[in-house]
Motif scaffolding. Sequence first.
Motif, short mmCIF file in Angstrom:
data_model
loop_
_atom_site.label_atom_id
_atom_site.label_comp_id
_atom_site.label_asym_id
_atom_site.label_seq_id
_atom_site.Cartn_x
_atom_site.Cartn_y
_atom_site.Cartn_z
N VAL A 117 0.85 -1.20 0.00
CA VAL A 117 0.00 0.00 0.00
C VAL A 117 0.89 1.25 0.00
O VAL A 117 1.65 1.48 0.95
CB VAL A 117 -0.96 -0.01 1.20
CG1 VAL A 117 -1.83 1.24 1.20
CG2 VAL A 117 -1.83 -1.27 1.17
N ARG A 163 -2.71 -6.85 2.75
CA ARG A 163 -2.37 -5.49 2.32
C ARG A 163 -1.42 -4.88 3.34
O ARG A 163 -1.80 -4.67 4.50
CB ARG A 163 -3.63 -4.63 2.19
CG ARG A 163 -4.63 -5.14 1.13
CD ARG A 163 -5.80 -4.17 0.95
NE ARG A 163 -6.49 -3.88 2.18
CZ ARG A 163 -7.50 -4.59 2.68
NH1 ARG A 163 -7.97 -5.63 2.02
NH2 ARG A 163 -8.06 -4.24 3.82
N LEU A 164 -0.21 -4.59 2.91
CA LEU A 164 0.80 -4.10 3.85
C LEU A 164 1.04 -2.62 3.65
O LEU A 164 1.51 -2.18 2.61
CB LEU A 164 2.12 -4.84 3.62
CG LEU A 164 2.07 -6.36 3.79
CD1 LEU A 164 3.44 -6.96 3.47
CD2 LEU A 164 1.63 -6.74 5.21
N GLY A 165 0.70 -1.84 4.66
CA GLY A 165 0.99 -0.41 4.65
C GLY A 165 2.09 -0.11 5.65
O GLY A 165 3.27 -0.35 5.41
N ILE A 166 1.69 0.35 6.82
CA ILE A 166 2.65 0.87 7.81
C ILE A 166 3.81 -0.10 8.07
O ILE A 166 4.96 0.33 8.21
CB ILE A 166 1.92 1.24 9.13
CG1 ILE A 166 2.76 2.15 10.00
CG2 ILE A 166 1.47 0.00 9.89
CD1 ILE A 166 2.87 3.56 9.52
N TRP A 208 -9.18 2.20 -4.43
CA TRP A 208 -10.46 1.84 -3.81
C TRP A 208 -11.30 2.99 -3.29
O TRP A 208 -12.32 2.77 -2.65
CB TRP A 208 -10.22 0.84 -2.69
CG TRP A 208 -9.19 1.28 -1.67
CD1 TRP A 208 -9.31 2.32 -0.78
CD2 TRP A 208 -7.90 0.70 -1.44
NE1 TRP A 208 -8.19 2.41 -0.01
CE2 TRP A 208 -7.30 1.42 -0.38
CE3 TRP A 208 -7.21 -0.38 -2.00
CZ2 TRP A 208 -6.03 1.11 0.11
CZ3 TRP A 208 -5.94 -0.68 -1.50
CH2 TRP A 208 -5.37 0.06 -0.48
N LYS A 229 -0.38 4.48 -0.89
CA LYS A 229 -1.21 5.70 -0.93
C LYS A 229 -0.51 6.84 -0.20
O LYS A 229 0.44 6.62 0.56
CB LYS A 229 -2.56 5.41 -0.29
CG LYS A 229 -2.48 5.02 1.18
CD LYS A 229 -3.81 4.50 1.71
CE LYS A 229 -3.68 4.09 3.17
NZ LYS A 229 -4.92 3.45 3.68
N HIS A 238 -12.03 -4.46 5.12
CA HIS A 238 -11.01 -3.81 5.95
C HIS A 238 -11.48 -3.88 7.40
O HIS A 238 -12.66 -3.71 7.67
CB HIS A 238 -10.86 -2.36 5.47
CG HIS A 238 -9.64 -1.65 5.96
ND1 HIS A 238 -8.40 -2.23 6.06
CD2 HIS A 238 -9.46 -0.35 6.34
CE1 HIS A 238 -7.52 -1.33 6.49
NE2 HIS A 238 -8.14 -0.18 6.68
N ARG A 266 -17.21 2.31 7.08
CA ARG A 266 -16.76 3.28 6.07
C ARG A 266 -17.44 2.91 4.76
O ARG A 266 -18.65 2.79 4.72
CB ARG A 266 -15.22 3.27 5.97
CG ARG A 266 -14.57 3.63 7.28
CD ARG A 266 -13.12 4.09 7.22
NE ARG A 266 -12.23 3.42 6.28
CZ ARG A 266 -10.91 3.41 6.39
NH1 ARG A 266 -10.31 4.01 7.40
NH2 ARG A 266 -10.16 2.80 5.50
N ALA A 285 -4.95 -5.77 6.84
CA ALA A 285 -3.88 -4.79 6.66
C ALA A 285 -2.76 -5.18 7.64
O ALA A 285 -2.78 -6.30 8.19
CB ALA A 285 -4.41 -3.38 6.90
N SER A 286 -1.80 -4.31 7.86
CA SER A 286 -0.61 -4.70 8.65
C SER A 286 -0.97 -5.34 9.99
O SER A 286 -0.41 -6.38 10.37
CB SER A 286 0.27 -3.48 8.91
OG SER A 286 0.76 -2.95 7.72
N TYR A 340 3.00 6.85 2.19
CA TYR A 340 3.06 7.26 3.59
C TYR A 340 4.20 8.26 3.81
O TYR A 340 4.88 8.26 4.84
CB TYR A 340 3.26 6.05 4.52
CG TYR A 340 2.10 5.07 4.62
CD1 TYR A 340 1.37 4.69 3.51
CD2 TYR A 340 1.75 4.51 5.85
CE1 TYR A 340 0.32 3.78 3.62
CE2 TYR A 340 0.71 3.60 5.97
CZ TYR A 340 -0.01 3.23 4.84
OH TYR A 340 -1.03 2.33 4.95
N LYS A 387 -15.55 -4.45 -2.77
CA LYS A 387 -15.25 -4.16 -1.36
C LYS A 387 -16.52 -4.27 -0.55
O LYS A 387 -17.52 -3.61 -0.85
CB LYS A 387 -14.65 -2.76 -1.23
CG LYS A 387 -14.23 -2.49 0.21
CD LYS A 387 -13.43 -1.23 0.37
CE LYS A 387 -12.85 -1.19 1.78
NZ LYS A 387 -12.47 0.17 2.17
N TYR A 440 1.76 6.65 11.91
CA TYR A 440 1.27 6.83 10.54
C TYR A 440 1.20 8.33 10.18
O TYR A 440 1.58 8.74 9.09
CB TYR A 440 -0.16 6.33 10.39
CG TYR A 440 -0.48 4.86 10.48
CD1 TYR A 440 -0.38 4.16 11.68
CD2 TYR A 440 -0.96 4.19 9.36
CE1 TYR A 440 -0.76 2.82 11.76
CE2 TYR A 440 -1.33 2.85 9.44
CZ TYR A 440 -1.23 2.18 10.64
OH TYR A 440 -1.60 0.87 10.72
#
Length: 374
Positions: free
Chosen positions: A37, A221-224, A85, A39, A168, A136, A205-206, A43, A129, A357
């Motif tokens: 991720v 889904r890997l972000g932080i 998304w 976006k 999510h 959300r 996610a993370s 980050y 989704k 974040y």
Amino acid sequence: MSALAAGVMREALIDVGAIAANVRHLRRLTESEAIAVVKADGYGHGAVRSARAALAGGASRIGVADVAEALALRRAGIEAPLLAWLHAPGAVFDEAAAAGIELGISSFDQLMAAAAASAADRPTRLHLKVETGLGRNGIAPHEQSVVFAEAARLERIGKVRVAGIFSHLSNTSEADDRAALRRFEETLGVAGALGLTPEVRHLAASHAAIALPESRFGCVRLGIAMYGLSPFEERTSAELGLQPAMTLRAAVAAVRRVPAGQGVSYGYLHRTEAETTLALVPLGYADGVPRAASGGGAVRIGGRVFPVAGRVAMDQFVVDVGDHPVSVGDEAVLFGDPTLGAPAVETWADSAATINYEIVTRIGPRVPRREVAR
Ligand SMILES: *Cc1c(COP(=O)(O)O)cnc(C)c1O
């Protein structure tokens, strides 16, 4: 860490090797395919470089919030599958579909818009989704069978391809996430019964990717975490085997010896107690150093760590270094990898009553990013 180059006032070092290593580590840990991720400009780390580093580390897909972010990555030459998304009301997906961008679809209207963007030889690729409790976007439970049936019909006539189904989590508690997980599994059952055959299903996610193995579904889904930061309040990067990829630093811009009783910065929130040395750090809230961290934070200068003295201003703040020898041009490190001696970004987050974040994501455009590899 090498000293700042002559003439450099401030910079964020981005360790692309750390991003690749974090993805590799998390792929091994989760035994799952990874959607990296990137976006919000990765980050704050830079979207293109973060995507490239993540792909080098074994990610197979890239995720972003909106289509504009995905198009920028495609234009920069990223050929991996890209998923976006979050869409404007009434969005038209022609450009995204033509660029082969996969769309997260949260409503019947978005499904129709995606189908309208297909071409004769090119169904629009979608990930449906679904809402499982975060509150959300996502297709609401009572709409799911209608939307899924229509998606299956559009797939049969070549307008769309449902490549994925996802949701999510709220990370509120393990019980809440397990309840959402059960709803997700029920939804997958409904989708299968209506003839959908997604290539990937993704929920974690993370946070859940690490903490809730049942939520992985073979794709996370890997972000932080891929930036080397912990998604948990009570666990550090190092405890998770992650390497923080961003180091924020500046060159001390001025040093002044002052007597006791000197007020420092706007509002004199800090007054010197004795004769002391004040060092000026050229980073302020315009650069993402939170004003709420006035009097807090942590800056390492010459092997010692000091808090901010007084208010953070737009472009600069002051550190009261006492009798510690500090010279103009010395490196001041605000945060980086604590295992290499830098303050943790979480120190700044705690001082500003926010999370890691937000600190990295808000480092401003005036701070040049410079790629390094350890
Ligand atoms: C931002 C985001 C992620 C990444 O979350 P992290 O906690 O940073 O891993 C994953 N999925 C969705 C839908 C997101 O919006």
